[in-house]
Write a protein that holds these residues in place. Structure first.
Motif, PDB file in Angstrom:
ATOM      1  N   ILE A  54       0.866  -1.179   0.000  1.00 35.84           N
ATOM      2  CA  ILE A  54       0.000   0.000   0.000  1.00 35.84           C
ATOM      3  C   ILE A  54       0.904   1.231   0.000  1.00 35.84           C
ATOM      4  O   ILE A  54       1.578   1.526   0.984  1.00 35.84           O
ATOM      5  N   GLN A  56       0.213   4.790  -1.728  1.00 34.70           N
ATOM      6  CA  GLN A  56      -0.753   5.543  -2.520  1.00 34.70           C
ATOM      7  C   GLN A  56      -1.788   4.586  -3.081  1.00 34.70           C
ATOM      8  O   GLN A  56      -2.938   4.612  -2.696  1.00 34.70           O
ATOM      9  N   ASP A  57      -1.409   3.695  -3.990  1.00 31.34           N
ATOM     10  CA  ASP A  57      -2.323   2.660  -4.465  1.00 31.34           C
ATOM     11  C   ASP A  57      -2.133   1.387  -3.646  1.00 31.34           C
ATOM     12  O   ASP A  57      -1.173   1.256  -2.892  1.00 31.34           O
ATOM     13  N   VAL A  58      -3.037   0.447  -3.860  1.00 27.16           N
ATOM     14  CA  VAL A  58      -2.878  -0.898  -3.304  1.00 27.16           C
ATOM     15  C   VAL A  58      -2.473  -1.811  -4.454  1.00 27.16           C
ATOM     16  O   VAL A  58      -3.232  -1.973  -5.402  1.00 27.16           O
ATOM     17  N   MET A  59      -1.279  -2.355  -4.394  1.00 28.06           N
ATOM     18  CA  MET A  59      -0.765  -3.140  -5.512  1.00 28.06           C
ATOM     19  C   MET A  59      -0.276  -4.502  -5.011  1.00 28.06           C
ATOM     20  O   MET A  59       0.147  -4.622  -3.868  1.00 28.06           O
ATOM     21  N   PRO A  60      -0.346  -5.515  -5.880  1.00 35.70           N
ATOM     22  CA  PRO A  60       0.119  -6.836  -5.452  1.00 35.70           C
ATOM     23  C   PRO A  60       1.624  -6.867  -5.184  1.00 35.70           C
ATOM     24  O   PRO A  60       2.385  -6.124  -5.818  1.00 35.70           O
ATOM     25  N   ASP A  76       4.148  -4.110  -7.923  1.00 34.28           N
ATOM     26  CA  ASP A  76       3.688  -3.209  -8.983  1.00 34.28           C
ATOM     27  C   ASP A  76       3.709  -1.766  -8.490  1.00 34.28           C
ATOM     28  O   ASP A  76       3.348  -1.498  -7.344  1.00 34.28           O
ATOM     29  N   GLN A  78       2.108   1.768 -10.067  1.00 36.61           N
ATOM     30  CA  GLN A  78       1.208   2.218 -11.128  1.00 36.61           C
ATOM     31  C   GLN A  78       0.783   1.045 -12.019  1.00 36.61           C
ATOM     32  O   GLN A  78       0.618   1.176 -13.221  1.00 36.61           O
ATOM     33  N   ASP A  79       0.625  -0.099 -11.391  1.00 36.06           N
ATOM     34  CA  ASP A  79       0.212  -1.331 -12.080  1.00 36.06           C
ATOM     35  C   ASP A  79       1.246  -1.832 -13.086  1.00 36.06           C
ATOM     36  O   ASP A  79       0.918  -2.638 -13.959  1.00 36.06           O
ATOM     37  N   ASP A 221      -0.865 -11.687   2.887  1.00 32.41           N
ATOM     38  CA  ASP A 221      -2.034 -12.548   3.072  1.00 32.41           C
ATOM     39  C   ASP A 221      -1.606 -13.971   3.403  1.00 32.41           C
ATOM     40  O   ASP A 221      -2.245 -14.655   4.197  1.00 32.41           O
TER      41      ASP A 221
ATOM     42  N   TYR B  23      -9.355  -1.126 -16.598  1.00 31.98           N
ATOM     43  CA  TYR B  23     -10.036  -0.657 -15.390  1.00 31.98           C
ATOM     44  C   TYR B  23     -11.489  -0.284 -15.663  1.00 31.98           C
ATOM     45  O   TYR B  23     -12.239  -0.036 -14.735  1.00 31.98           O
ATOM     46  N   ASN B  67       1.563   4.472 -17.720  1.00 28.68           N
ATOM     47  CA  ASN B  67       1.317   4.207 -16.300  1.00 28.68           C
ATOM     48  C   ASN B  67      -0.035   3.513 -16.223  1.00 28.68           C
ATOM     49  O   ASN B  67      -0.859   3.662 -17.115  1.00 28.68           O
ATOM     50  N   TYR B  68      -0.246   2.749 -15.200  1.00 29.45           N
ATOM     51  CA  TYR B  68      -1.492   1.983 -15.078  1.00 29.45           C
ATOM     52  C   TYR B  68      -1.908   1.430 -16.447  1.00 29.45           C
ATOM     53  O   TYR B  68      -2.945   1.813 -16.998  1.00 29.45           O
ATOM     54  N   PRO B  69      -1.095   0.582 -17.035  1.00 28.19           N
ATOM     55  CA  PRO B  69      -1.380   0.129 -18.399  1.00 28.19           C
ATOM     56  C   PRO B  69      -2.708  -0.615 -18.483  1.00 28.19           C
ATOM     57  O   PRO B  69      -2.973  -1.502 -17.678  1.00 28.19           O
ATOM     58  N   TYR B 272      -9.725   9.983  -0.493  1.00 27.73           N
ATOM     59  CA  TYR B 272      -8.541   9.513  -1.212  1.00 27.73           C
ATOM     60  C   TYR B 272      -7.337   9.475  -0.271  1.00 27.73           C
ATOM     61  O   TYR B 272      -6.834   8.400   0.047  1.00 27.73           O
ATOM     62  N   ARG B 275      -8.152   7.106   3.766  1.00 28.11           N
ATOM     63  CA  ARG B 275      -8.745   5.946   3.106  1.00 28.11           C
ATOM     64  C   ARG B 275      -9.991   5.488   3.856  1.00 28.11           C
ATOM     65  O   ARG B 275      -9.936   4.574   4.677  1.00 28.11           O
ATOM     66  N   ARG B 295     -10.636   2.750   0.449  1.00 23.38           N
ATOM     67  CA  ARG B 295     -11.195   3.715  -0.499  1.00 23.38           C
ATOM     68  C   ARG B 295     -11.479   3.011  -1.818  1.00 23.38           C
ATOM     69  O   ARG B 295     -10.848   2.003  -2.140  1.00 23.38           O
ATOM     70  N   GLU B 310     -10.096  -0.570  -3.049  1.00 23.25           N
ATOM     71  CA  GLU B 310      -8.849  -0.872  -3.750  1.00 23.25           C
ATOM     72  C   GLU B 310      -8.120  -2.078  -3.169  1.00 23.25           C
ATOM     73  O   GLU B 310      -7.147  -2.551  -3.740  1.00 23.25           O
ATOM     74  N   LYS B 337      -4.214  -7.354 -11.039  1.00 20.80           N
ATOM     75  CA  LYS B 337      -3.810  -5.962 -10.878  1.00 20.80           C
ATOM     76  C   LYS B 337      -4.779  -5.161 -10.005  1.00 20.80           C
ATOM     77  O   LYS B 337      -5.422  -5.712  -9.121  1.00 20.80           O
TER      78      LYS B 337
END
Lengths: 239, 364
Positions: A54, A56-60, A76, A78-79, A221, B23, B67-69, B272, B275, B295, B310, B337
């Motif tokens: 975690i 900013q984003d939540v990424m694997p 990841d 930004q994915d 997890d 997405y 980004n975020y493809p 944002y 959360r 969030r 998320e 993803k």
């Protein structure tokens, strides 16, 4: 009344002696090894941790570790998938979101951190054999929890501080310093949510602060032991 | 619809796991399902039937991968045509039955648009015979195209700004129809007859460029919860639609792209930086309650709120005035993803897109 005072003083002296015995590095580390189930951990050859990062984003995120010091983190941003790896010799990373898709050798101060994370049994275990130096700094606290503060000067010259829970002897916090754009920045790792996995103890949550500000949290997890892993995956890719 | 779910979540009816990255949410028609996806940098429109069976896929153009493809937009279906946007600005009209392309334009090369930092994400609006989209150049902020041919009806300079991910809405008044959308820092009210900008509403702040959520219109009032700038705000629209007046704003609201739901006197949305989900009262714009559920996105059906965060958790919540009461939740374990899509609910089925997978849950 005098008698009561005498026995109170004796009790306090005994308590004080007991406290002094607590503040003994070997004793603290012995209890730490016991707490983390070192006997069982020494029987483990691979650790695979999966979860999310975690930031900013939540990424694997997935971390694969292999005895004695191989480490691969897949995550990841930004994915876009990135890697941090150490094969026992070279620490490396990829950061394609920065515009450079090629694997790169890690700068020295980041490599010191990664080597530390790659130490399968933790840097505190067998520290003398690994060429480190550890000293007990004293008592401290982490988020109001009493803790023992240890200082480690590693073989590679890196200096780190570990805060061990005074009651459970698990690591509560790790502190070290990293150079960022010419400035020395304090990095703090907070270890939380300890759970036993096949007799060995693992923190399922690792929160990192940079310069005193929350930076990211790794939340696992699952943690699997002795699963097959490809030793070649820890090596820096050719391209 | 189910008012509570089993602990493992509602029954998964089917999964289609060949969408590629993306997405955007699906659109459900009487016969089919349409959804976008990116495979090897190419954007595709997929058609599935209601059982999740693959029917066809059509190549749209280059998809955004910086980004975020993955694909961003949701298709727009009108009668036998479907309209889609790809991340590098390709807008394409495709026949719903065959997947055959009717026409295509590129908002960058045909209208001098500039790609925003997360790529073109707008789901285009179609009304009558006209399609509206936002290339976002100094001279072509918004354009109206003939939806059957792709020919230009009008070009609006608007605020002369880069596009800002927002999918527009239409306000129908006796005197005129108004297209309401966002460009980089400005909410725009555009007369759909000729592209005249009737009014604009400036977002204030440094470095703002994320005005993603589609506004909501109700009884002369426009509500918005924007990503940055003025945060949440309420505007009063004049009877003829030519003027706006700010009633309130709340800069603490920073929902980036999760959308918001207005039910009676409350707006339900997600934060944002902090959360959590929270509730705004619509009279004064104050945050009156919050609930910890990370969030994410939100939708509403049959008196219930559907939250998809998320971390991949889906929550069934009952709105009770300012309160959002959690009834049930489960975690999405399939797909790939980031969990960014909006839940879609249609005919007792909840559709969730998680990267390469479209999941259909029975909630009735």
């Amino acid at each position: 009344m005098k008698n009561q005072f005498y026995w109170t003083v004796v009790f306090l002296m005994i308590s004080s002696i007991s406290g002094a015995q607590d503040i003994n590095l070997d004793s603290i580390l012995a209890r730490h090894y016991h707490a983390i189930g070192i006997g069982n951990l020494l029987q483990v050859n691979t650790i695979i941790m999966t979860g999310t990062i975690i930031q900013q984003d939540v990424m694997p995120a997935k971390i694969t570790r292999m005895r004695p010091d191989k480490y691969l983190m897949e995550f990841d941003v930004q994915d876009i998938p990135g890697l941090q790896g150490y094969d026992g010799q070279t620490a490396w990373f990829t950061a394609p979101w920065s515009g450079n898709p090629k694997p790169q050798v890690m700068p020295d101060d980041r490599a010191k951190d990664l080597r530390c994370r790659a130490d399968f049994d933790g840097v505190l275990y067998n520290w003398k054999g690994k060429g480190h130096n550890v000293e007990l700094v004293g008592r401290d606290s982490v988020e109001k929890a009493p803790a023992y503060k240890l200082k480690i000067i590693k073989k590679d010259g890196g200096v780190e501080f570990y805060y061990l829970d005074a009651a459970r002897f698990t690591i509560l916090k790790r502190v070290f310093y990293r150079m960022v754009r010419g400035q020395e920045v304090m990095v703090e790792n907070y270890y939380r949510d300890y759970q036993m996995v096949q007799g060995a103890l693992f923190a399922f949550s690792l929160e990192t602060h940079f310069g005193g500000q929350p930076y990211n949290t790794l939340q696992f997890d699952t943690i699997q032991l002795n699963q097959p892993a490809d030793a070649s995956s820890f090596r820096m890719p050719v391209k | 619809m189910l008012k509570t779910w089993p602990s493992a979540g509602p029954e998964l009816l089917w999964e289609f796991d060949g969408l590629g990255n993306g997405y955007g949410s699906p659109v459900i028609t009487k016969t089919n399902i349409y959804i976008n996806g990116e495979i090897d940098t190419v954007s595709y429109l997929f058609a599935l039937d209601h059982t999740g069976k693959y029917l066809w896929k059509a190549k749209i153009g280059r998809e955004w991968i910086l980004n975020y493809p993955g694909s961003r937009s949701t298709p727009t279906v009108v009668d036998d045509l479907v309209y889609v946007t790809a991340g590098w600005g390709q807008v394409t009209c495709i026949e719903t039955l065959s997947g055959k392309e009717r026409w295509t334009v590129n908002m960058m090369t045909d209208f001098h648009g500039t790609a925003p930092r997360f790529g073109f994400s707008e789901s285009v609006l179609v009304s009558g015979n006209t399609l509206y989209c936002s290339p976002g150049s100094p001279d072509t902020n918004v354009v109206a195209l003939d939806r059957f041919t792709g020919k230009i009806n009008w070009i609006s300079k608007g605020a002369g700004e880069m596009t800002s991910y927002c999918s527009p809405m239409l306000i129908s008044l006796p005197q005129r129809n108004i297209l309401v959308t966002f460009s980089k820092t400005t909410m725009l009210g555009i007369d759909t007859r000729d592209g005249t900008m009737l009014w604009s509403y400036q977002q204030e702040g440094e470095g703002i460029d994320c005005q993603v959520n589609t506004p909501v219109y109700e009884n002369g009032t426009i509500y918005s919860v924007a990503g940055n700038g003025n945060g949440a705000f309420r505007l009063q629209l004049s009877d003829d639609g030519t003027r706006i007046n700010e009633i309130w704003r709340n800069g603490r609201c920073d929902n980036l792209m999760g959308g918001f739901i207005k039910v009676n006197d409350y707006i339900y949305t997600s934060g944002y930086e902090i959360r959590q989900y929270y509730t705004l009262e619509t009279a004064g714009g104050k945050i009156v309650d919050s609930v910890k559920f990370d969030r994410g996105t939100i939708n509403y059906a049959d008196s219930m709120l559907y939250l998809y965060n998320e971390k991949g958790q889906v929550g069934l919540f009952k709105p009770n005035g300012p309160k959002m009461e959690q009834i049930s939740s489960f975690k999405v374990t399939r797909g790939t993803k980031a969990h960014f899509s909006h839940p879609v609910i249609c005919n007792g089925i909840m559709y969730l897109r998680h990267g390469k997978s479209l999941l259909a849950y029975k909630i009735k």
